[in-house]
Design an enzyme around this catalytic site. Sequence first.
Site, short mmCIF file in Angstrom:
data_model
loop_
_atom_site.label_atom_id
_atom_site.label_comp_id
_atom_site.label_asym_id
_atom_site.label_seq_id
_atom_site.Cartn_x
_atom_site.Cartn_y
_atom_site.Cartn_z
N ARG A 1 -12.18 -3.64 -7.89
CA ARG A 1 -12.24 -4.44 -6.65
C ARG A 1 -13.69 -4.54 -6.17
NH1 ARG A 1 -8.39 -1.95 -2.15
NH2 ARG A 1 -9.96 -0.32 -2.41
N TYR B 1 -11.67 1.46 9.79
CA TYR B 1 -12.82 1.95 9.02
C TYR B 1 -13.16 1.08 7.81
CZ TYR B 1 -8.81 4.17 6.75
OH TYR B 1 -7.60 4.41 6.16
N LYS B 2 -12.40 -0.01 7.61
CA LYS B 2 -12.72 -0.92 6.51
C LYS B 2 -13.70 -1.98 7.04
CE LYS B 2 -8.62 0.58 4.17
NZ LYS B 2 -7.17 0.51 4.04
N PHE C 1 0.84 -1.20 0.00
CA PHE C 1 0.00 0.00 0.00
C PHE C 1 0.88 1.26 0.00
CE2 PHE C 1 -2.95 2.99 2.05
CZ PHE C 1 -4.12 2.73 1.35
N ASP D 1 0.79 -5.23 8.29
CA ASP D 1 -0.30 -4.26 8.14
C ASP D 1 -1.59 -5.05 7.94
OD1 ASP D 1 -2.17 -2.38 7.35
OD2 ASP D 1 -0.67 -1.10 6.39
C1 PLP Z 1 -6.35 1.59 4.31
C2 PLP Z 1 -4.93 1.28 4.55
C3 PLP Z 1 -4.12 2.17 5.25
C4 PLP Z 1 -4.70 3.48 5.72
O1 PLP Z 1 -3.88 4.32 6.43
P1 PLP Z 1 -4.49 5.62 7.09
O2 PLP Z 1 -3.39 6.15 7.90
O3 PLP Z 1 -5.70 5.23 7.87
O4 PLP Z 1 -4.92 6.54 5.99
C5 PLP Z 1 -2.80 1.81 5.47
N1 PLP Z 1 -2.30 0.63 5.01
C6 PLP Z 1 -3.08 -0.24 4.32
C7 PLP Z 1 -2.52 -1.54 3.84
C8 PLP Z 1 -4.40 0.07 4.06
O5 PLP Z 1 -5.17 -0.79 3.38
#
Ligand code: PLP
Length: 403
Positions: A363, A213-214, A125, A190
């Site tokens: 997706r 939040y996912k 990511f 992560d």
């Molecule tokens: C959604 C996501 C993030 C989000 O990071 P934020 O600091 O909340 O914006 C980080 N890493 C991965 C792999 C994600 O899917």
Amino acid sequence: MTGGPTRAEAQARDADDPLAALRERYAIPDPERIYLDGNSLGRPAYAIEERVAATVTDWGARVVEGWPDWVELPRRVGDRLAEICLGARPGEVLVADTTTVNLYKLAHAALDLRPGAVVTDADNFPTDRYVLEGVAIARGRPFILAGSAEEALAEPNAGLVCLSHVDYRSGRLLDIARHRSAAGALVIWDLSHSVGAVRIDLSQADLAIGCSYKYLNAGPGGPGFLYVRREMQDQMVSPIRGWFSQRDQFAMGPTYDPAPGIDRFMAGSPPVIGLAALDASLDLIAEAGIERLAAKGAALTQLIIELADEWLEPLGFAVATPRSPAERGSHVALRHIDAWQVCRALIERAGVVPDFRRPDLIRFGAPPIYTRFVDVWDAMDRLRDLVASGRYREVDAGTRRVT
Ligand SMILES: *Cc1c(COP(=O)(O)O)cnc(C)c1O
């Protein structure tokens, strides 16, 4: 393009689904629109509205005197998250800051314990890659973007490796216990795309981060979390020497002395309203149970894959997600040469909300707690119609920042 499971079969699976009744407890004001982007932002449970309202009332009533309770929330909600979703022990998880900031804290702190390079997978990511590169530069370490998770773990000079448990594009799921660094590097997992959707056992992991939040449905900007194995906590120091990580915070002493345990990874004031939302959401996740959520997620994604093979492959789509349920999270990526336009057309013309990831992926995220089998069936059916008829070409192919 016409075989595969029927709509009646999808409805029968909903009728047999032990989690089906939970859907009614989520705000779904537009049932005609099929929302398959819960892997980016989950839907709210009604219980969150109530809890957030109660938190605001409590704030009004107690004002500053509420803080002695609110300061406990990062740990208290962290312990619940640890137990319900992460297979971690009490005192190992803190809910605060964002995933990005938590990665920054753990990456810096981990480098105090290991020499060597900072390594991640080139497909990781973006925020992870950017933060890790910045930390490597600040610490004068090499930064290596490996070709895959396996290559990252095989890197002989690694001091720190960071990997996504579920890849945000392909949906590939890695087995934490089996993926270890050959060089003995610390690994930060992560969990953003896996927490709340698949079974997680951190008993074999040293460090982890993730977001709420996912699949945890805690709302836009919901707090991130971090995990540090208990035995390592007192050897590590956060690079953000915030007052909430100080041993005796309200002594407001002249010098920094990090608190024992997980509290030393706090930074500043915790996001109390977001923590209340997550706490309320966790009640529903606990009620469903991770095992049942994971089983339903595997079945929903299996249905997407079966219908894609049957109906969409002849229309130029390819499944870009592992076919073995043990190797995927709760979303499926489909590859198509006109993915961007197809994705816009799904949203604008067909009432289906997936998302697009460059260069050619659509997706479909199926959060098991409120997604029905018939939703997946209808979404694939509408997609088939749009592409088979060529109607998707009618939408504007311009781009937007967030899909
Ligand atoms: C959604 C996501 C993030 C989000 O990071 P934020 O600091 O909340 O914006 C980080 N890493 C991965 C792999 C994600 O899917």
